[in-house]
Write a protein that holds these residues in place. Structure first.
Motif, PDB file in Angstrom:
ATOM      1  N   CYS A 154       0.879  -1.162   0.000  1.00 43.10           N
ATOM      2  CA  CYS A 154       0.000   0.000   0.000  1.00 43.10           C
ATOM      3  C   CYS A 154       0.917   1.212   0.000  1.00 43.10           C
ATOM      4  N   ASN A 155       0.897   1.988  -1.082  1.00 44.10           N
ATOM      5  CA  ASN A 155       1.859   3.076  -1.245  1.00 44.10           C
ATOM      6  C   ASN A 155       1.189   4.403  -1.553  1.00 44.10           C
ATOM      7  N   SER A 156       1.807   5.470  -1.098  1.00 45.17           N
ATOM      8  CA  SER A 156       1.306   6.813  -1.363  1.00 45.17           C
ATOM      9  C   SER A 156       2.470   7.799  -1.376  1.00 45.17           C
ATOM     10  N   SER A 157       2.249   8.936  -1.985  1.00 47.04           N
ATOM     11  CA  SER A 157       3.232  10.013  -1.926  1.00 47.04           C
ATOM     12  C   SER A 157       2.927  10.952  -0.762  1.00 47.04           C
ATOM     13  N   SER A 158       1.820  10.688  -0.083  1.00 46.70           N
ATOM     14  CA  SER A 158       1.375  11.541   1.021  1.00 46.70           C
ATOM     15  C   SER A 158       1.663  10.884   2.359  1.00 46.70           C
ATOM     16  N   VAL A 159       1.746  11.690   3.379  1.00 49.71           N
ATOM     17  CA  VAL A 159       1.969  11.200   4.736  1.00 49.71           C
ATOM     18  C   VAL A 159       0.623  10.989   5.423  1.00 49.71           C
ATOM     19  N   PHE A 160       0.512   9.909   6.155  1.00 50.51           N
ATOM     20  CA  PHE A 160      -0.705   9.599   6.890  1.00 50.51           C
ATOM     21  C   PHE A 160      -0.411   9.536   8.382  1.00 50.51           C
ATOM     22  N   SER A 161      -1.353   9.996   9.175  1.00 50.28           N
ATOM     23  CA  SER A 161      -1.181   9.929  10.625  1.00 50.28           C
ATOM     24  C   SER A 161      -1.447   8.531  11.142  1.00 50.28           C
ATOM     25  N   SER A 162      -2.224   7.758  10.420  1.00 54.70           N
ATOM     26  CA  SER A 162      -2.452   6.358  10.777  1.00 54.70           C
ATOM     27  C   SER A 162      -2.882   5.614   9.525  1.00 54.70           C
ATOM     28  N   LEU A 163      -2.732   4.311   9.584  1.00 55.73           N
ATOM     29  CA  LEU A 163      -3.124   3.502   8.443  1.00 55.73           C
ATOM     30  C   LEU A 163      -3.792   2.236   8.954  1.00 55.73           C
ATOM     31  N   GLN A 164      -4.864   1.867   8.284  1.00 64.79           N
ATOM     32  CA  GLN A 164      -5.606   0.681   8.688  1.00 64.79           C
ATOM     33  C   GLN A 164      -5.614  -0.335   7.548  1.00 64.79           C
ATOM     34  N   TRP A 165      -5.735  -1.603   7.930  1.00 61.71           N
ATOM     35  CA  TRP A 165      -5.960  -2.683   6.959  1.00 61.71           C
ATOM     36  C   TRP A 165      -7.290  -3.346   7.277  1.00 61.71           C
ATOM     37  N   TYR A 166      -8.043  -3.587   6.205  1.00 56.41           N
ATOM     38  CA  TYR A 166      -9.332  -4.251   6.315  1.00 56.41           C
ATOM     39  C   TYR A 166      -9.329  -5.474   5.392  1.00 56.41           C
ATOM     40  N   ARG A 167     -10.160  -6.460   5.729  1.00 54.12           N
ATOM     41  CA  ARG A 167     -10.416  -7.578   4.824  1.00 54.12           C
ATOM     42  C   ARG A 167     -11.919  -7.636   4.552  1.00 54.12           C
ATOM     43  N   GLN A 168     -12.250  -7.813   3.294  1.00 52.26           N
ATOM     44  CA  GLN A 168     -13.644  -7.859   2.895  1.00 52.26           C
ATOM     45  C   GLN A 168     -13.912  -9.156   2.146  1.00 52.26           C
ATOM     46  N   GLU A 169     -14.949  -9.867   2.572  1.00 51.44           N
ATOM     47  CA  GLU A 169     -15.364 -11.092   1.903  1.00 51.44           C
ATOM     48  C   GLU A 169     -16.605 -10.789   1.061  1.00 51.44           C
ATOM     49  N   PRO A 170     -16.839 -11.597   0.039  1.00 56.17           N
ATOM     50  CA  PRO A 170     -17.967 -11.320  -0.881  1.00 56.17           C
ATOM     51  C   PRO A 170     -19.296 -11.164  -0.140  1.00 56.17           C
ATOM     52  N   GLY A 171     -20.030 -10.114  -0.469  1.00 63.44           N
ATOM     53  CA  GLY A 171     -21.342  -9.899   0.122  1.00 63.44           C
ATOM     54  C   GLY A 171     -21.327  -9.332   1.520  1.00 63.44           C
TER      55      GLY A 171
ATOM     56  N   GLY B  35     -19.392  -6.400   4.485  1.00 67.35           N
ATOM     57  CA  GLY B  35     -18.637  -5.161   4.624  1.00 67.35           C
ATOM     58  C   GLY B  35     -17.206  -5.440   5.037  1.00 67.35           C
ATOM     59  N   PRO B  36     -16.308  -4.460   4.841  1.00 65.62           N
ATOM     60  CA  PRO B  36     -14.919  -4.632   5.280  1.00 65.62           C
ATOM     61  C   PRO B  36     -14.839  -4.815   6.791  1.00 65.62           C
ATOM     62  N   VAL B  37     -13.886  -5.617   7.214  1.00 58.62           N
ATOM     63  CA  VAL B  37     -13.652  -5.868   8.638  1.00 58.62           C
ATOM     64  C   VAL B  37     -12.263  -5.362   8.992  1.00 58.62           C
ATOM     65  N   LEU B  38     -12.191  -4.511  10.012  1.00 57.98           N
ATOM     66  CA  LEU B  38     -10.917  -3.944  10.431  1.00 57.98           C
ATOM     67  C   LEU B  38      -9.994  -5.031  10.984  1.00 57.98           C
ATOM     68  N   LEU B  39      -8.758  -5.075  10.461  1.00 52.95           N
ATOM     69  CA  LEU B  39      -7.768  -6.038  10.944  1.00 52.95           C
ATOM     70  C   LEU B  39      -6.802  -5.375  11.924  1.00 52.95           C
ATOM     71  N   VAL B  40      -6.297  -4.183  11.549  1.00 54.26           N
ATOM     72  CA  VAL B  40      -5.258  -3.576  12.381  1.00 54.26           C
ATOM     73  C   VAL B  40      -5.160  -2.089  12.062  1.00 54.26           C
ATOM     74  N   THR B  41      -4.657  -1.341  13.029  1.00 52.17           N
ATOM     75  CA  THR B  41      -4.314   0.076  12.833  1.00 52.17           C
ATOM     76  C   THR B  41      -2.854   0.262  13.227  1.00 52.17           C
ATOM     77  N   VAL B  42      -2.094   0.941  12.385  1.00 53.59           N
ATOM     78  CA  VAL B  42      -0.714   1.292  12.725  1.00 53.59           C
ATOM     79  C   VAL B  42      -0.608   2.808  12.717  1.00 53.59           C
ATOM     80  N   VAL B  43       0.120   3.347  13.688  1.00 56.36           N
ATOM     81  CA  VAL B  43       0.151   4.804  13.842  1.00 56.36           C
ATOM     82  C   VAL B  43       1.569   5.381  13.891  1.00 56.36           C
ATOM     83  N   THR B  44       2.558   4.578  14.165  1.00 58.80           N
ATOM     84  CA  THR B  44       3.923   5.081  14.320  1.00 58.80           C
ATOM     85  C   THR B  44       4.787   4.620  13.150  1.00 58.80           C
ATOM     86  N   GLY B  45       5.578   5.529  12.585  1.00 59.07           N
ATOM     87  CA  GLY B  45       6.482   5.163  11.501  1.00 59.07           C
ATOM     88  C   GLY B  45       7.378   4.001  11.921  1.00 59.07           C
TER      89      GLY B  45
END
Lengths: 111, 113
Positions: free
Chosen positions: B23-40, B42-52
């Protein structure tokens, strides 16, 4: 223990009709969000709310109206549905603007 | 709009193999989350990371936030069919007062038994 629910789960409507999608959460989360998910565009934010009676536009708000008179409910209204609004709509809630918890989605088809 | 590019878009591997998605960007983020979504569903939150540089583990899944907080990776060890799904990263921009998550377009992962 319902968490976050959306209704209806499936809806078919005609162009020009008004449609309201419902979202209800039982966690008393301050934040609520509406997204649409389309192939090639991913999840795009339509509107969000930081608290009851506070709403703000997201990336794609045109053609949609929201209200939030109660913390637990956040309905999304399509005032005059268009074919381009055919999509899967997700509601989410959270104690903050990140770490969002999503509902099961509403699949809307506009004919 | 701050964009998040995910790669690969599609990945199909055999059960038991390891994989990494990005997951790449040219912008800085204060936090980043990962979700997993199965067919049919909604996305389910897996983790949040906040520190470089932060690394978090969730069983066989390892998440890392880049040092500059512009990118993240998800590594799965010994993939299982239950890992199949759409993996979405989402970032909260670093500019003060911006409360809108930006989502990537996702990596669709298929684990073949």
């Amino acid at each position: 223990d319902a968490g976050i629910t959306q209704s209806p789960r499936y809806k078919i409507t005609e162009t020009g009709r008004q449609v309201t999608l419902m979202c209800h959460q039982t966690w008393s989360h301050s934040y609520m969000f509406w997204y649409r998910q389309d192939l090639g565009h991913g999840l795009r934010l339509i509107y969000y709310s930081a608290a009851a009676d506070i709403t703000d536009k997201g990336e794609v708000p045109d053609g949609y109206v929201v209200s939030r008179s109660k913390t637990e409910n956040f309905p999304l209204t399509l005032e005059s549905a268009t074919r381009s609004q055919t999509s899967v709509y997700f509601c989410a809630s959270g104690v903050s603007s990140y770490e969002q918890y999503f509902g099961p989605g509403t699949r809307l088809t506009v004919t | 709009t701050q964009l998040l590019e995910q790669s690969p878009q599609f990945l199909s591997i055999q059960e038991g193999e390891n994989l990494t998605v990005y997951c790449n960007s040219s912008s800085v983020f204060s936090s980043l989350q990962w979700y997993r979504q199965e067919p049919g569903e909604g996305p389910v939150l897996l983790v949040t990371v906040v520190t470089g540089g932060e690394v978090k583990k969730l069983k066989r899944l390892t998440f890392q936030f880049g040092d500059a907080r512009k990118d993240s990776s998800l590594h799965i060890t010994a993939a299982q069919p239950g890992d199949t799904g759409l993996y979405l990263c989402a970032g909260l921009p670093s500019n003060f007062g911006n409360e809108k998550l930006t989502f990537g377009t996702g990596t669709r992962l298929t684990i073949i038994p």
